[in-house]
Design an enzyme around this catalytic site. Structure first.
Site, PDB file in Angstrom:
ATOM      1  N   GLU A 131     -68.221  67.574   0.947  1.00  0.00           N
ATOM      2  CA  GLU A 131     -68.214  67.193  -0.697  1.00  0.00           C
ATOM      3  C   GLU A 131     -66.907  66.404  -1.105  1.00  0.00           C
ATOM      4  O   GLU A 131     -66.973  66.012  -2.265  1.00  0.00           O
ATOM      5  CB  GLU A 131     -68.481  68.581  -1.367  1.00  0.00           C
ATOM      6  CG  GLU A 131     -69.800  69.263  -0.928  1.00  0.00           C
ATOM      7  CD  GLU A 131     -69.850  70.659  -1.592  1.00  0.00           C
ATOM      8  OE1 GLU A 131     -71.257  70.980  -1.894  1.00  0.00           O
ATOM      9  OE2 GLU A 131     -68.930  71.136  -1.954  1.00  0.00           O
ATOM     10  N   ASP A 190     -81.336  70.155  -1.277  1.00  0.00           N
ATOM     11  CA  ASP A 190     -82.329  71.068  -1.006  1.00  0.00           C
ATOM     12  C   ASP A 190     -83.051  71.414  -2.263  1.00  0.00           C
ATOM     13  O   ASP A 190     -82.503  70.923  -3.273  1.00  0.00           O
ATOM     14  CB  ASP A 190     -81.959  72.239  -0.312  1.00  0.00           C
ATOM     15  CG  ASP A 190     -81.123  73.231  -1.148  1.00  0.00           C
ATOM     16  OD1 ASP A 190     -81.496  73.930  -1.942  1.00  0.00           O
ATOM     17  OD2 ASP A 190     -79.760  73.190  -0.899  1.00  0.00           O
TER      18      ASP A 190
END
Length: 230
Positions: free
Chosen positions: A12, A198
């Protein structure tokens, strides 16, 4: 302008750190802070670790040591908005805890005692994020409610309960509300930029492992585009 950027995991923050110039690294309490220049701005990129406690520690240390003018939380999230796909982006319209319950004392579900029910991002940072969307091409971005809890959501029963409690929730993750709460108490402007890894369902664990790098990159590119608007 000095900007603090917080991501929980290496994928990230990796692209952000790689894109920095004149960077120096400092580690405090196991949390790495990389200071330097990014897109013409002075930034401090922080890899906080996963969850609300580590995010709170990292945010407090970032504010106390570096005194940023604003904080951006970047990274991945599970999606709840039907019109978003993996890799698309949610810009925070508000941030709430989804795993807090002190309703017995008259608070809203998700509201921590003696805290606001929702933490609101800085309007100027949100506006800069909206302008940045155009530079991302095919990646879609919306504003929406982001909810935070210390659980990875992949249970349909849990998902159903969360949507009953927070019907407008666009995404959920594990750090944003903690970061927002610390920013609120220190009066530091913030915004949350999350890319979907997701869809918070039975396949979430598999999807997350496969798409975390894509989600991290999309979120990082959005952050860089946002910084260029400031």
């Amino acid at each position: 302008m000095k900007i603090g950027i917080i991501g929980a995991m290496e994928p990230e923050v990796a692209h952000l750190v790689e894109s920095m110039e004149n960077s120096t690294s400092t580690t405090i309490a196991g949390i790495e802070f990389v200071a330097g220049q990014l897109a013409g701005q002075e930034v401090i990129v922080t890899r906080s670790g996963i969850g609300k406690v580590t995010a709170s520690i990292a945010t407090t240390l970032l504010i106390e040591k570096y005194a940023p003018d604003a904080i951006i939380n970047t990274g991945s999230a599970g999606g709840f908005a039907d019109d978003l796909a993996i890799g698309d982006i949610v810009i925070s319209s508000e941030v709430r805890h989804h795993d807090v319950d002190v309703t017995a004392f008259g608070y809203e579900i998700g509201q921590m005692a003696q805290q606001p029910a929702a933490f609101l991002p800085d309007a100027k940072l949100v506006a800069a994020a909206q302008k940045a969307v155009a530079s991302l091409g095919e990646v879609k971005a919306i504003e929406g409610l982001i909810c935070t809890g210390d659980s990875f959501i992949c249970d349909p029963v849990r998902t159903k309960t969360m949507l009953e409690n927070f019907p407008t929730m666009a995404a959920c993750e594990m750090e944003a509300a903690a970061i927002a709460q610390v920013c609120h108490q220190f009066a530091v402007p913030f915004v949350v930029i999350r890319s979907l890894s997701d869809n918070a369902n039975d396949d979430s664990a598999v999807d997350f492992d496969e798409y975390i790098i894509k989600a991290g990159l999309h979120s990082a590119l959005m952050v860089i585009a946002l910084i260029k608007q400031l």
